[in-house]
Scaffold this active site. Sequence first.
Site, PDB file in Angstrom:
ATOM      1  N   HIS A  87     -56.451 -23.073  22.657  1.00 36.70           N
ATOM      2  CA  HIS A  87     -54.606 -23.640  22.356  1.00 36.70           C
ATOM      3  C   HIS A  87     -55.262 -25.866  22.561  1.00 36.70           C
ATOM      4  CE1 HIS A  87     -50.507 -24.577  22.432  1.00 36.70           C
ATOM      5  NE2 HIS A  87     -50.761 -23.357  22.010  1.00 36.70           N
ATOM      6  N   GLN A 119     -51.507 -15.817  26.890  1.00 38.79           N
ATOM      7  CA  GLN A 119     -51.460 -14.969  25.671  1.00 38.79           C
ATOM      8  C   GLN A 119     -52.503 -13.532  26.896  1.00 38.79           C
ATOM      9  OE1 GLN A 119     -49.982 -14.577  22.719  1.00 38.79           O
ATOM     10  NE2 GLN A 119     -50.182 -16.472  22.886  1.00 38.79           N
TER      11      GLN A 119
HETATM   12  N1  PLP Z   1     -52.288 -21.832  25.740  1.00 43.58           N
HETATM   13  C1  PLP Z   1     -51.800 -20.070  24.839  1.00 43.58           C
HETATM   14  C2  PLP Z   1     -53.024 -19.429  24.917  1.00 43.58           C
HETATM   15  C3  PLP Z   1     -51.043 -20.028  24.216  1.00 43.58           C
HETATM   16  O1  PLP Z   1     -51.329 -18.669  22.840  1.00 43.58           O
HETATM   17  C4  PLP Z   1     -49.850 -21.314  24.577  1.00 43.58           C
HETATM   18  C5  PLP Z   1     -48.406 -21.036  23.141  1.00 43.58           C
HETATM   19  O2  PLP Z   1     -48.395 -20.296  22.113  1.00 43.58           O
HETATM   20  C6  PLP Z   1     -49.898 -22.285  25.403  1.00 43.58           C
HETATM   21  C7  PLP Z   1     -50.861 -22.479  26.284  1.00 43.58           C
HETATM   22  C8  PLP Z   1     -48.616 -22.867  25.077  1.00 43.58           C
HETATM   23  O3  PLP Z   1     -47.843 -22.346  26.242  1.00 43.58           O
HETATM   24  P1  PLP Z   1     -46.222 -22.870  26.404  1.00 43.58           P
HETATM   25  O4  PLP Z   1     -46.285 -23.718  24.816  1.00 43.58           O
HETATM   26  O5  PLP Z   1     -45.350 -21.730  26.602  1.00 43.58           O
HETATM   27  O6  PLP Z   1     -46.431 -23.509  27.119  1.00 43.58           O
END
Ligand code: PLP
Length: 421
Positions: free
Chosen positions: A133, A213
């Site tokens: 991500h 996730q």
């Molecule tokens: N990492 C993964 C695999 C995610 O799916 C997400 C959000 O969709 C994030 C990190 C970031 O999460 P947050 O926006 O809650 O900090």
Amino acid sequence: MSTAVHSAQELRELVWQWRQDFPLLQRTVYGKPIVYLDNAATTQKPTAVVAALQHYYTECTSNVHRGVYYLSEQATQLYEEARRTVQRFLGAAEAAEIVFVRGTTEAINLVAHCLGRTRIRPGSEILLTHMEHHSNIVPWQLVAEQTGARLRVLPITPDGELMLEAYPELLTERTAVVAVVHVSNSLGTINPVAELIQTAHERGIPVLVDGAQAVAHMPVDVQQLDCDFYAFSGHKIYGPTGIGVLYAKRRWLEEFPPYQGGGDMIRHVTFERTLYNDVPYKFEAGTPNIAGAIGLKAALEYVQQCGLERIAAHEHELLRYATERLQELPGVRLIGTAQRKAAIISFVIEGVHPHDVGTVLDREGIAIRVGHHCTQPVMEFFGVPATSRVSFGLYNTLEEVDRLVEALWKVIRLFGVGGNG
Ligand code: PLP
């Protein structure tokens, strides 16, 4: 309540009971009962979580760690109980290894920043994977720019699995850290993080796992995994937004300098010098999200009451059924067909832009995510600008999958996919 995995029929009945705990699922959009299939973006909240927030705000609003009066002591107790609940949930050795942050993003930024100040040097390498991500790419890029380090990337296969045979060669004496996603948010792939961690540790390299996730869909034990850092967000596990967790082994928290300065993270301040507080408070500058932590505790207790094994079994059945039904549709190509997957399905429909898919489904009362899912390198690898993504939560049903498929037939007819005009 026993958390033993039940028969398929028993599970289905349980899911109808769980659904009663989520008021939003009772509502309609465009006159149709909502089908919420965007759980990887955020999850709906059970009444237990809303009640915990309300209880804090109506009965105990006050700041933590500061007051000597009753309310503040009560709020502090609830906040610290939340930390112990997270500790037990993740199987951490001690509550001091749990740092409350805003979410996964902030947890990764914290680790990247602190490693950048302690371990990452010019010429260091930061090993990521191609399915990260953006929040597990950009913080490392920032640190690399500041320190003169460089990013290296473990490639993926056309099925959306990590190319594991390339991993050992990418671990060199220059590798300062490995940062890897536990479950990919755009492909659904479950990565073999325990093995990745073991191989890195054999070379003395620390590992951060992005669990955003994972935690809502499978049991996670950080001591068993032996990861150095594990990050997740409350809102993706039926808890409030604005609260998340960084688990870090104590030795790292002791070694790291503070990430932010301010109240609560200090022991003594003069203009010449500041003595910092003990871990984890050294990393919780300012008034924390007290209500959020209390709400997260309620969410984790709720999930544990449902039983993570049962949730995983139910979601696996949803994944199996939805994958089978989507493959029957003309022009549909699945993006991400790994052997081990969590309940996330990305797909494209030949000749139809994902935004059009999302819009048609929306009018049918079905909420899915369309776009790049903050994983643009994954989209680039598969040669698509965007995908449609269905992601399940504990309250989704096979009947909802049927409604999704019916609505996708509408898309197919509307756009004349495969001659189905
Ligand atoms: N990492 C993964 C695999 C995610 O799916 C997400 C959000 O969709 C994030 C990190 C970031 O999460 P947050 O926006 O809650 O900090």
